[in-house]
Write an enzyme that holds these catalytic residues in place. Sequence first.
Site: not given
Ligand code: TEU
Ligand code: CA
Length: 544
Positions: A24, A28, A32, A101, A202, A244, A318-319
């Site tokens: 950041d 904030d 960013d 993305d 995605d 993905e 990130h998921d």
């Molecule tokens: O993720 C697809 C997705 O299916 C995942 O969210 C998955 O269902 C979950 O993480 C399993 O626990 C993509 C992106 O990477 C995610 O961040 C988004 O939330 C999702 O699509 C919707 O755009």
């Molecule tokens: Ca910021």
Amino acid sequence: MEKVTRKWWETSVIYQIYPRSFYDSNGDGIGDIQGIIQKLDYLEKLGIDAVWLSPVYKSPQDDNGYDISDYQDIDPIFGSLQDMEELIRKAKEKNIRIIMDLVLNHTSDEHPWFIEARKSKDNPYHDYYVWRDGVEGEYPNELKSAFCGPAWEWVPECQQYYLHQFSVKQPDLNWENPKLRQEIYKMINWWMEKGVGGFRLDVIDLIGKEPDKMVMAEGKMLHPYLKEMSRATFQKGDLVTVGETWSATPERAMLYSNPDGSELSMVFQFEHMVLDQVPGKEKWDLRELPFVEFKEVFEKWQTELYNKGWNSLFLNNHDLPRAVSRFGDDGKYRVESAKMLATCLHGMQGTPYIYQGEELGMTNVQFDIQEYRDIELLNVYKERIEQGYPEEEVMRSIYVKGRDNARTPMQWSEEPNAGFTKGTPWIRCNPNYTMINAEEALIDQDSVFYYYQKLIRLRKTEPILTDGRFRLLLREDPSIFAYTRETEKEELLVLCNFNGQEVSYELPDIWKDQEVLISNYAQEGSFGTLRPYEAKMIIIRKGE
Ligand code: TEU
Ligand code: CA
């Protein structure tokens, strides 16, 4: 064998940034683009070739930017289009490409297209989305959202339901509409003209959906759409594109990543990511990782795509929860096991992805429920408590599998808030930032950071990592993941102990006293045993 001319991304390592949590620059509490620019030297030092940015487009942030309301503008919380152009330019000066993305399966419900579409059935934008009449006052069918509840939402002005496979604020786009597809391609070309190095797509396996047949992934029009999109956009540049695809199999991946470039460069498949859950249930329904199956899933993808497609290699994003907590040991052997996991992954054929903080050995976190931010996690907490699950069981699932494990701020230093922000972070930092942070890592020659730096260099200097044929060894061993890579000139052995105990193995003596390319223990051990979480790469150079 004729010399294979490799595409740039076949010898590259790609770093994923979740901008909101990276750095950041304006206090904030939200990461960013200017913050990323300020950290380009750090990324250059690590040695990565490209950065995949999670979405920074205009968005109401219902799903942290995966709900886009303007594909061609930057959300003010991340900065401006000028900041984005500056990032692309300054990254290029460091030979780092920027990968955007693209969320093409759905938009935000605040996208102008949807604001128009929901006004009436005969609005020109209505057919940009997926609408269905109710059935006897009920939902069109049983489709469920990935974020809990039905996948249909009623709009009185149209007297219809719209489809949303994710949050109610993420209406699915209707790819059957050629006008919609042309708008998407025009937008992609607009980003290509800005000089981006590629795209992550995605949930791209969902764009061919056939909702009336309850088919969401791998619909019959999916690959025709991908080929049409690739011809209209990607093939005009020297881009990397990674889809993905939670539904991918190696056979389908041969289509997605066909070396003829007709669709994409590669896909993220998740077969190795759904083994530590009860089969047929959800990721929250935990079970111990079936280790032999884990190895065999990698073997399947390495061997079936060999010379027929291309693998992505990842253990984090990130998921997903942090790999060292999920597959290693985030306690006593955190450093050894983080390095071991990296050795195991980076020894394979494909393009390795490093998720921000993975190179520091960042770990999962355990917060009180009100400190979490992720819509998926909060919805599941609510749904499972309402369904009568004991709270401690729900919290355990969240600790182990919640997406916010990967979204706590990047840990830069032991300063307040891990040096991530001078303000109040949008989500609390993992309290272990005082001992796990980049500043510490950069002054410790034995840090996980420098181990990753060395692995990344090896991918540039050792062609066997790009070209070698994969062969699984010690298949039934419950602790050791061992495999070889082989070319005409060399053979590489990758040995990884996924266990906190010392273990022994039997392998041919040819491997004794050979050159060790990399090891996560300072002192060489004895052939035939591996210390807790020990990992090494041994190479035999057969000569010309
Ligand atoms: O993720 C697809 C997705 O299916 C995942 O969210 C998955 O269902 C979950 O993480 C399993 O626990 C993509 C992106 O990477 C995610 O961040 C988004 O939330 C999702 O699509 C919707 O755009
Ligand atoms: Ca910021």
